[in-house]
Design an enzyme around this catalytic site. Structure first.
Site, mmCIF file in Angstrom:
data_model
loop_
_atom_site.group_PDB
_atom_site.id
_atom_site.type_symbol
_atom_site.label_atom_id
_atom_site.label_comp_id
_atom_site.label_asym_id
_atom_site.label_seq_id
_atom_site.Cartn_x
_atom_site.Cartn_y
_atom_site.Cartn_z
ATOM 1 N N LYS A 22 75.322 24.998 -125.567
ATOM 2 C CA LYS A 22 74.538 25.904 -125.930
ATOM 3 C C LYS A 22 73.216 25.803 -124.963
ATOM 4 O O LYS A 22 72.894 26.701 -124.313
ATOM 5 C CB LYS A 22 74.204 25.819 -127.379
ATOM 6 C CG LYS A 22 73.453 27.008 -127.860
ATOM 7 C CD LYS A 22 73.233 26.830 -129.505
ATOM 8 C CE LYS A 22 74.465 27.143 -130.148
ATOM 9 N NZ LYS A 22 74.356 26.360 -131.425
ATOM 10 N N ARG A 92 68.518 24.422 -133.616
ATOM 11 C CA ARG A 92 69.984 24.565 -133.806
ATOM 12 C C ARG A 92 70.586 23.378 -133.050
ATOM 13 O O ARG A 92 70.080 22.872 -131.943
ATOM 14 C CB ARG A 92 70.675 25.783 -132.886
ATOM 15 C CG ARG A 92 70.235 27.101 -133.482
ATOM 16 C CD ARG A 92 70.594 28.216 -132.447
ATOM 17 N NE ARG A 92 69.834 29.505 -132.625
ATOM 18 C CZ ARG A 92 70.141 30.406 -133.067
ATOM 19 N NH1 ARG A 92 71.342 30.638 -133.641
ATOM 20 N NH2 ARG A 92 69.182 31.570 -133.394
ATOM 21 N N GLY A 101 80.067 26.726 -136.268
ATOM 22 C CA GLY A 101 79.929 26.623 -138.055
ATOM 23 C C GLY A 101 79.868 25.261 -138.497
ATOM 24 O O GLY A 101 79.540 24.834 -139.765
ATOM 25 N N MET A 103 78.060 22.547 -137.490
ATOM 26 C CA MET A 103 76.644 22.092 -137.899
ATOM 27 C C MET A 103 75.617 23.132 -137.963
ATOM 28 O O MET A 103 75.918 24.325 -138.241
ATOM 29 C CB MET A 103 76.111 21.103 -136.608
ATOM 30 C CG MET A 103 77.077 19.801 -136.798
ATOM 31 S SD MET A 103 76.557 18.792 -135.523
ATOM 32 C CE MET A 103 76.904 19.517 -133.947
ATOM 33 N N ARG A 336 78.776 31.816 -124.394
ATOM 34 C CA ARG A 336 79.533 30.674 -124.217
ATOM 35 C C ARG A 336 80.801 31.308 -123.677
ATOM 36 O O ARG A 336 81.274 32.340 -123.981
ATOM 37 C CB ARG A 336 79.684 29.631 -125.591
ATOM 38 C CG ARG A 336 80.108 30.393 -126.668
ATOM 39 C CD ARG A 336 80.055 29.571 -127.859
ATOM 40 N NE ARG A 336 80.013 30.417 -128.827
ATOM 41 C CZ ARG A 336 79.714 30.155 -130.171
ATOM 42 N NH1 ARG A 336 79.172 29.050 -130.562
ATOM 43 N NH2 ARG A 336 79.996 31.103 -131.305
ATOM 44 N N HIS A 452 83.655 33.471 -139.895
ATOM 45 C CA HIS A 452 83.978 32.075 -139.801
ATOM 46 C C HIS A 452 85.849 31.942 -139.889
ATOM 47 O O HIS A 452 86.446 31.320 -139.000
ATOM 48 C CB HIS A 452 83.459 31.063 -141.104
ATOM 49 C CG HIS A 452 83.983 29.761 -141.063
ATOM 50 N ND1 HIS A 452 85.200 29.511 -141.638
ATOM 51 C CD2 HIS A 452 83.409 28.678 -140.191
ATOM 52 C CE1 HIS A 452 85.286 28.088 -141.483
ATOM 53 N NE2 HIS A 452 84.342 27.579 -140.784
ATOM 54 N N ARG A 558 121.789 16.054 -126.495
ATOM 55 C CA ARG A 558 121.946 14.706 -127.543
ATOM 56 C C ARG A 558 123.421 15.185 -128.074
ATOM 57 O O ARG A 558 123.243 16.164 -129.063
ATOM 58 C CB ARG A 558 120.944 14.670 -128.549
ATOM 59 C CG ARG A 558 119.277 14.335 -128.119
ATOM 60 C CD ARG A 558 118.488 14.258 -129.470
ATOM 61 N NE ARG A 558 117.036 13.826 -128.884
ATOM 62 C CZ ARG A 558 115.981 14.063 -128.820
ATOM 63 N NH1 ARG A 558 116.037 15.665 -128.536
ATOM 64 N NH2 ARG A 558 114.913 13.565 -128.437
ATOM 65 N N SER A 768 115.833 8.560 -116.783
ATOM 66 C CA SER A 768 115.097 9.437 -117.579
ATOM 67 C C SER A 768 114.157 8.696 -118.804
ATOM 68 O O SER A 768 114.942 7.866 -119.644
ATOM 69 C CB SER A 768 115.880 10.208 -118.252
ATOM 70 O OG SER A 768 115.268 11.363 -119.219
ATOM 71 N N THR A 771 110.759 8.298 -123.962
ATOM 72 C CA THR A 771 109.360 7.796 -124.601
ATOM 73 C C THR A 771 109.157 7.753 -126.105
ATOM 74 O O THR A 771 108.140 7.163 -126.641
ATOM 75 C CB THR A 771 108.180 8.716 -124.070
ATOM 76 O OG1 THR A 771 108.600 9.982 -123.925
ATOM 77 C CG2 THR A 771 108.154 8.089 -122.538
ATOM 78 N N ASN A 772 110.123 8.254 -126.853
ATOM 79 C CA ASN A 772 110.168 8.283 -128.272
ATOM 80 C C ASN A 772 110.181 6.745 -128.800
ATOM 81 O O ASN A 772 109.540 6.175 -129.112
ATOM 82 C CB ASN A 772 111.020 8.979 -128.684
ATOM 83 C CG ASN A 772 110.815 10.732 -128.496
ATOM 84 O OD1 ASN A 772 109.692 11.134 -128.186
ATOM 85 N ND2 ASN A 772 111.855 11.311 -128.702
ATOM 86 N N CYS A 836 112.185 12.579 -121.138
ATOM 87 C CA CYS A 836 112.701 13.355 -122.077
ATOM 88 C C CYS A 836 112.176 13.246 -123.473
ATOM 89 O O CYS A 836 112.961 13.852 -124.478
ATOM 90 C CB CYS A 836 114.293 13.822 -122.016
ATOM 91 S SG CYS A 836 115.024 11.979 -122.292
ATOM 92 N N TYR A 856 110.749 15.462 -113.003
ATOM 93 C CA TYR A 856 110.664 16.627 -114.011
ATOM 94 C C TYR A 856 110.136 15.944 -115.581
ATOM 95 O O TYR A 856 110.095 14.749 -115.641
ATOM 96 C CB TYR A 856 112.034 17.257 -114.140
ATOM 97 C CG TYR A 856 113.100 16.220 -114.619
ATOM 98 C CD1 TYR A 856 112.973 16.137 -116.121
ATOM 99 C CD2 TYR A 856 114.020 15.624 -113.797
ATOM 100 C CE1 TYR A 856 114.159 15.304 -116.878
ATOM 101 C CE2 TYR A 856 114.989 14.640 -114.549
ATOM 102 C CZ TYR A 856 115.115 14.430 -116.002
ATOM 103 O OH TYR A 856 116.060 13.710 -116.398
HETATM 104 C C1 PEP Z 1 113.700 9.176 -126.592
HETATM 105 O O1 PEP Z 1 113.539 8.069 -127.241
HETATM 106 O O2 PEP Z 1 112.375 9.415 -126.326
HETATM 107 C C2 PEP Z 1 114.678 10.101 -126.710
HETATM 108 C C3 PEP Z 1 114.658 11.245 -126.056
HETATM 109 O O3 PEP Z 1 115.833 9.841 -127.536
HETATM 110 P P1 PEP Z 1 115.726 10.075 -128.863
HETATM 111 O O4 PEP Z 1 114.582 10.860 -129.407
HETATM 112 O O5 PEP Z 1 117.024 10.895 -129.201
HETATM 113 O O6 PEP Z 1 115.926 8.666 -129.640
#
Ligand code: PEP
Ligand code: MG
Length: 885
Positions: A22, A92, A101, A103, A336, A452, A558, A768, A771-772, A836, A856
């Site tokens: 602001k 303000r 809203g 603060m 803004r 709001h 999967r 690949s 990352t889970n 993935c 990718y």
């Molecule tokens: C992962 O582990 O990131 C993955 C894609 O495999 P899943 O989620 O099926 O274990």
């Protein structure tokens, strides 16, 4: 000494971190010559210094404020507390990011028993002066003295009743005087002190209160929700008051330079004649559409429209502008970047390029990637007859059905218990934010498009219908009525935020259609992005949907999901329960043609694009009934004793389930460990893939199969599978009489795989990142346990800014990814590397994947547009693509 105070003429738009959004904009507007009431900004650094000093103004700040105040007084020709011509100011908050809203604001500061009489004399209106004074006492007492607002509302209501009037502006000077006295008495009763009369003291108290408000509960909730850092601090803006409540040539309003719901290029907003800003924002009186200002005050409208255009060209973005007209003079109080729906964001970006205001790169940066999936969601199916009971303002698009609740706490509670709820209120306030978070949508009986409820719902991408004054809410009875219809708490209604309709019952929804602007903007994104975007898809239908949303391949199929159908599960269970290889092979022979059909469908749907097919991953017990269930069943059968054959069957099953039970399935017998133990299962899957490929090649399709091994930790493991794969491929080629190619690769989802990626790449042709699992195993957190139990502590203690299961942990998991990319490419320079895990559809993680040079990202079909835009933004903001188009 550090400079803590900036006059508006000293600041600039790019000083947001220091002056808050602001303050920076007030400075910028002042410097481009707009009619901004003069004032000054105390910096966010001063706020942080206030906290560091243990809740005290830092040394020198109070003198600096007084010196700058003297300049403001000189510029305005008025003086704080001066009886001849008293200066009144607003105070303000204003943080770097807008927190609508969250603060508080104090208006009319500088009024006291003496100056109020001066104001009455100067303006010739005691009603105006007293009304300003009573508003000031109320706001100041609420924000600074922390006396609840409703206590003042109560006094106000009782005097309105006594005088027999409905609206505040009908109050006489006698009533207002009496209200002021009751307010002052209330302050005495609550604080044991008189209301502070000394204007400079009022100012300093207000400044400290704004600093304190940075850490009030609702501000903290809002920051957590919007991932805004807690250490930014807020600036304080002190600005000369102008009055929109000085009769019919005065007014106040809020307008967007374009329609924030649709993006249409027309001034869009509302105003109230003879009112102060709070009246519009609070949504207590329903305002007039801005177009009406053109009839009521044509000159002002013309001037405002020109300023709106000027501001939009200056900021190269849609603006949300607050203005006040004081006796025929227009003032701009704030501008803004306007919050907007996804549909509006896309249209505004497109139109601004079309009109030459911005280029494509800037346009892509104007759209928030996470918003895009809103457009892919459903609306109400208009082809069926709907029982529309009322229509309000279409404040935030999308449609929702749910059970009506009238209270934010209740909404939260019901939602926690699994109900879908719609929050229905006369109006919402920042205290209702948790209820809006929990609800599917919001319906209010009062307030306009900038109330709001509307602003917050749009920000969250939730449907909202506002100002639906046909509904009469009775909070005590927990019901609302419209004509003869009564809707009680718990009843289901539907709202359509695109049209404002309120409908009884649940209604059928329709799939969205994508605008040509949307498709074009995403094509622009494709032209800038370096990352390819693939989708995670397990069925031909999902694969087609993913292509429709712009996916260029499948990054993860999967296969376990294919084992679940009722036609397969019996064979899968037979495969698991088999005592001998022959028995298992017999079950696999049944599964082979079904799997072949699955792969055929997906590869065909993705004609011309790569498809990564992952061999079976989860532990086998997931395909069997639960231990608890079987225990109950066998006990019952034993007690009844009437079906020994079934008892025997269930007992066998129970024995097998017991033997498959694991202490920690996430680290147990899963992934390619299954393939090592039961190679025939993987053989069946590989053969099914190759047979599908052979058929498609014969039929003339271009198939690019990529066979993926889940959860490996060593190159020797990979060799084991890849050698079998080669033998099977040759057998299928021979049998089918066609040649085809495929690649074999590795998931990287365990730290050891990342560390030894250089070796794994000796045989793996692609990587690949899963990352889970990589996040779970790097952190040693099992996701389900962490999210349910202790992850919130990690956020609260600022160990993580947000869940590492949502936004990639760049420091830890990211470091392993970098090691794996470097290792893989050292051995195999051109290897394809992707991601993935769910992070593949999350914008900040996509940015990281771009930075570390992945090829990718792959995400669920509905996140594909999000990832396409995020990938483009990553490329644009790292400057790599500048000038390529
Ligand atoms: C992962 O582990 O990131 C993955 C894609 O495999 P899943 O989620 O099926 O274990
Ligand atoms: Mg995994």
């Amino acid at each position: 000494m550090k400079k803590y105070v900036y006059l508006f003429q000293e600041g600039r738009a790019d000083m947001k971190a220091l002056l808050g959004g602001k303050g920076a904009n007030l400075a910028e507007m002042t410097n481009i010559g707009l009619p901004v009431p003069t004032g000054m900004t105390i910096t966010t650094e001063a706020c942080n210094a206030y906290y560091q000093a243990g809740g005290k103004l830092p040394d020198g700040l109070s003198d600096e404020i007084k010196q700058n105040l003297a300049i403001v007084e000189e510029k305005s020709g008025k003086k704080l507390g001066n009886l001849a011509d008293p200066l009144l100011v607003s105070v303000r908050s204003g943080a770097m990011f807008s927190m609508p809203g969250m603060m508080d604001t104090i208006l009319n500061l500088g009024l006291n028993e003496q100056t109020v009489e001066s104001v009455a004399k100067i303006t010739g209106s005691q009603v105006f002066a007293y009304d300003s004074y009573r508003r000031f006492i109320q706001m100041f007492s609420d924000v600074v003295l922390e006396i609840p607002k409703y206590e003042f509302e109560h006094i106000l209501a009782s005097h309105k009743e006594k005088q027999g009037v409905k609206y505040d502006q009908e109050l006489t000077e006698e009533s207002l005087r009496a209200i002021i006295e009751d307010y002052q008495q209330l302050v005495w009763d609550k604080t044991g002190k008189p209301f502070p009369e000394e204007p400079l003291k009022q100012l300093f108290m207000a400044i400290e209160a704004v600093f304190r408000s940075w850490n009030n509960d609702r501000a903290i909730v809002y920051r957590n929700l919007n991932k805004i850092s807690h250490d930014l601090g807020t600036a304080v803006n002190i600005q000369t008051m102008v009055f929109g409540n000085r009769g019919d040539t005065s007014g106040t309003g809020v307008a967007f330079t374009r329609n924030p719901s649709t993006g249409e290029n027309v001034l869009y907003g509302e105003y109230l004649t003879n009112a102060q800003g709070e009246d519009v924002v609070a949504g207590i009186r329903t305002p007039q559409p801005i177009a009406k200002l053109a009839d009521e005050m044509p000159e002002i409208y013309k001037q405002f429209a020109a300023i709106a255009r000027q501001l939009e060209s200056h900021y190269k973005n849609m603006q949300d502008i607050e203005f006040t007209v004081e006796q025929g003079t227009l003032y701009i109080l704030q501008t803004r970047n306007g919050k907007r729906t996804a549909a509006a964001a896309v249209k505004v970006a497109y139109d601004m390029v079309d009109s030459g205001l911005i280029d494509k790169k800037d346009a892509l940066l104007l759209v928030e990637p996470n918003q895009l999936d809103q457009l892919l969601h459903r609306g109400i199916d208009d082809s069926v007859k709907l029982d529309v009971i009322a229509t309000g303002l279409p404040a935030s698009p999308g449609a929702a059905s749910g059970q009506v609740v009238f209270d934010a706490d209740e909404a939260e509670k019901w939602a926690k218990n699994g109900s879908q709820v719609l929050l229905v209120r006369n109006e919402t306030t920042p205290d209702d934010i948790h209820g809006i978070v929990a609800a599917q949508g919001v319906l209010t009986s009062r307030g306009g498009m900038t109330s709001h409820a509307a602003v917050v719902a749009r920000g969250m991408g939730k449907p909202c219908v506002c100002g639906c004054d046909a509904i009469r809410i009775d909070y005590a009875k927990k019901e609302f009525t419209v004509g003869n219809t009564t809707v009680a708490q718990g009843d289901i209604i539907s709202i359509d935020g695109a049209t404002g309709r309120v409908i009884v019952g649940a209604v059928p929804m329709r799939e969205p259609t994508l605008s040509s602007e949307y498709l074009t903007v995403l094509e622009w994104a494709d032209s800038f992005k370096k990352l390819t975007v693939r989708a995670n898809a397990d069925t031909p239908e999902d694969a087609l949907k993913a292509r429709e949303f712009g996916a260029q391949g499948i990054g993860l199929t999967r296969t376990e999901h294919m084992f679940m159908g009722q036609d397969r599960l019996p064979y899968v269970q037979q495969m698991i329960l088999a005592e001998t290889l022959d028995e298992r092979q017999a079950a696999l022979d049944h599964l082979l043609p079904m799997q072949e059909g699955d792969f055929y469908g997906i590869l065909k749907a993705m004609d011309g694009y790569p498809v990564t097919i992952r061999l079976l991953d989860p532990p086998l017990h997931e395909f069997l009934p639960s231990l608890e269930e079987l225990l109950v069943e066998t006990t019952e059968l034993r007690v009844r004793g009437n079906n020994p054959a079934l008892l025997e069957e269930k007992s066998q099953l129970l024995k097998k389930v017991r033997s498959l039970q694991e202490f920690n399935p996430m680290l147990g017998h899963r992934g390619c460990r299954l393939g090592l133990t039961y190679p025939e299962i993987y053989d069946m899957q590989m053969k099914a893939i190759f047979q599908a490929v052979a058929r498609l090649v014969k039929e003339g399709y271009t198939v690019i199969p990529e066979i993926e091994i889940p959860l490996p930790i060593d190159v020797k493991e990979m060799r084991f599978f890849i050698e079998r794969m080669a033998v099977l491929a040759d057998e299928v080629k021979q049998a089918a009489g066609v040649d085809f190619s495929y690649t074999a690769g590795s998931m990287i989802e365990l730290p050891r795989a990342a560390l030894l990626a250089d070796e794994i790449a000796e045989v793996a042709e692609f990587f690949s990142f899963g990352t889970n699992d990589l996040t779970q195993t790097t952190l040693g957190f099992s996701r389900d346990d962490a999210e349910g139990k202790f992850l919130s502590q990690y956020i609260q203690h600022k160990i993580f800014k947000e869940s590492p299961f949502i936004a990639l942990d760049r420091e830890g998991v990211g470091k392993l990814m970098k090691i794996a990319v470097a290792g893989g490419r050292k051995t195999r320079p051109n290897m394809t590397i992707g991601i993935c895990g769910e992070h593949g559809g999350e914008p900040s993680s996509v940015e990281f994947c771009h930075e570390i040079g992945l090829d990718y990202v792959s995400c669920s079909p509905y996140r594909v547009p999000v990832a396409r835009l995020a990938a483009a933004q990553a490329a644009i903001s790292t400057g790599e693509n500048i000038g390529t188009r």
